[in-house]
Design a protein around this motif. Structure first.
Motif, short mmCIF file in Angstrom:
data_model
loop_
_atom_site.label_atom_id
_atom_site.label_comp_id
_atom_site.label_asym_id
_atom_site.label_seq_id
_atom_site.Cartn_x
_atom_site.Cartn_y
_atom_site.Cartn_z
N PRO A 124 5.42 7.26 -3.44
CA PRO A 124 5.30 8.48 -2.63
C PRO A 124 6.67 9.00 -2.20
CG PRO A 124 3.75 6.79 -1.88
CD PRO A 124 4.66 6.15 -2.89
N GLY A 125 6.85 10.33 -2.32
CA GLY A 125 8.10 10.95 -1.92
C GLY A 125 9.13 11.07 -3.03
N LEU A 178 0.81 -1.21 0.00
CA LEU A 178 0.00 0.00 0.00
C LEU A 178 0.85 1.27 0.00
CD1 LEU A 178 -2.87 -0.96 2.50
CD2 LEU A 178 -2.87 -1.04 -0.01
N LEU A 179 2.03 1.20 0.61
CA LEU A 179 2.93 2.35 0.61
C LEU A 179 3.75 2.45 -0.66
CD1 LEU A 179 4.20 2.23 4.32
CD2 LEU A 179 2.49 3.78 3.32
N GLY A 221 5.65 -12.25 5.23
CA GLY A 221 5.52 -10.90 4.68
C GLY A 221 6.06 -10.79 3.27
N ALA A 222 7.21 -11.42 2.99
CA ALA A 222 7.79 -11.35 1.65
C ALA A 222 6.91 -12.06 0.64
CB ALA A 222 9.19 -11.97 1.66
N THR A 223 6.28 -13.15 1.03
CA THR A 223 5.40 -13.86 0.11
C THR A 223 4.21 -13.01 -0.28
OG1 THR A 223 6.04 -16.00 1.05
CG2 THR A 223 3.96 -15.91 -0.18
N VAL A 224 3.57 -12.37 0.71
CA VAL A 224 2.41 -11.52 0.41
C VAL A 224 2.82 -10.34 -0.46
CG1 VAL A 224 0.66 -10.03 1.44
CG2 VAL A 224 1.22 -12.21 2.51
N ALA A 225 3.91 -9.67 -0.11
CA ALA A 225 4.36 -8.53 -0.90
C ALA A 225 4.79 -8.95 -2.30
CB ALA A 225 5.52 -7.82 -0.19
N GLY A 226 5.47 -10.09 -2.41
CA GLY A 226 5.90 -10.57 -3.72
C GLY A 226 4.74 -10.90 -4.63
#
Length: 334
Positions: A321-322, A163-164, A216-221
């Motif tokens: 963002p940024g 999301l970020l 976490g890496a699996t979900v983000a990947g």
């Protein structure tokens, strides 16, 4: 009311019962069908004396996998190495049951009931807990309940990175840093405060951190590769599928086949096995679950990098963002 909102309303009405049914099936069905399947146990002593005990275990087809040992010392070593869950030692005074409640309190209770049922009426079978649960968690209930918060935390990390709109090295750094801090925090709570773990503090922190990173890496990947649908797929794999068949609350051998094996190939099940090994068994049998989590973590991080590079190469992709926005200077007037 237009047709599109109406379809969405009907879709939501139909989708929620499906999700509820899947969740109920995933969590309740393994518990309702809980029974031992090839549960490794041992018998120790002379063959003539242990034969009736072994036959008693074998009366239940496919329930127990019996291993023979020469003496009590060999049986104890097998329990500490996590080769078996318990053993019956036949001595001149009668049978003596060795258990390991740290490997699964439900399994230890099952072995007590099975051995007591085989003993002559009125005979008291002595029980020795070779690897006991800590005093802070005598029934192992806190340990069994620890995997779901860890799984949810790992999923939340992957969702936040997505999301970020973190990409590339920043996404990998966020996932790795969050996993390391999660490991330290979880160990401080479970080991130092609640006293439900009894192993090496840093080994437990590493197990917690590796578990959080793999999830976490699996979900983000998945999100980087297939979009927001990857978040749903990752949550399904970790929460609705992986957590109920992790075998943390009982044992993988208590799950309906082949879900016990499948559960150990998913991060929640591998996390529970790894943490149990480093927390109670001096790291014995930790190699396979550690390798499983490492593979998930590496593949997930690789997917994050590949997905980030592909998104950056796609025209029209909004900057994260940024990031500085570059404007094209107007051409000078003729």
């Amino acid at each position: 009311m237009s047709a599109t909102p109406t379809r969405r309303m009907i879709g939501v009405m139909l989708l929620i019962p499906v999700i509820a049914a899947l969740a109920l099936t995933a969590f309740a069905w393994p518990a309702a069908r809980s029974a031992p399947h090839d549960l490794p146990v041992g018998v120790a002593g002379p063959a003539s004396a242990t034969a009736p005990i072994q036959q008693g275990f074998e009366r239940q087809p496919d329930a127990f996998e019996v291993h023979r040992y020469d003496d009590e010392a060999a049986a104890r070593e097998a329990i500490e190495d996590r080769d078996i869950y318990g053993a019956v030692v036949v001595t001149a005074e009668g049978p003596h049951l060795l258990t390991a409640s740290a490997a699964g309190p439900i399994v230890a209770q099952l072995l007590r009931e099975a051995v007591t049922a085989q003993a002559p009426t009125g005979t008291q079978v002595p029980v020795t807990d070779v690897v006991a649960t800590p005093s802070g968690d005598p029934r192992g209930s806190v340990f069994g309940a620890s995997m779901l918060p860890l799984t949810l935390g790992g999923v939340a990390t992957g969702v936040l990175v997505t999301l970020l709109a973190l990409r590339g090295v920043r996404a990998v750094g966020a996932l790795s840093g969050a996993a390391a801090l999660a490991g330290l925090t979880a160990t401080a709570l479970a080991h130092s405060w609640l006293d439900v773990l009894a192993g090496d503090w840093w080994a437990e922190a590493g197990a917690f951190g590796l578990a959080a990173l793999a999830i976490g890496a699996t979900v983000a990947g998945l999100a980087k590769l297939i979009g927001q649908a990857g978040i749903g797929l990752g949550a399904f794999l970790m929460v609705l599928l992986g957590n109920p068949i992790s075998g943390v609350s009982s044992a993988p051998e208590f799950l309906p086949e082949p879900f016990g094996v499948i559960g150990q190939l998913l991060p929640p099940g591998a996390s529970g096995s790894l943490l149990r090994s480093v927390a109670f068994f001096d790291g014995n049998a930790a190699g396979t679950p550690a390798l499983t989590l490492t593979v998930w973590a590496v593949l997930g991080l690789a997917a994050v990098l590949v997905g980030s590079r592909r998104a950056s190469a796609t025209p029209g992709t909004p900057p994260p963002p940024g990031a500085p926005v570059r404007t094209r200077e107007p051409a000078p007037a003729a």
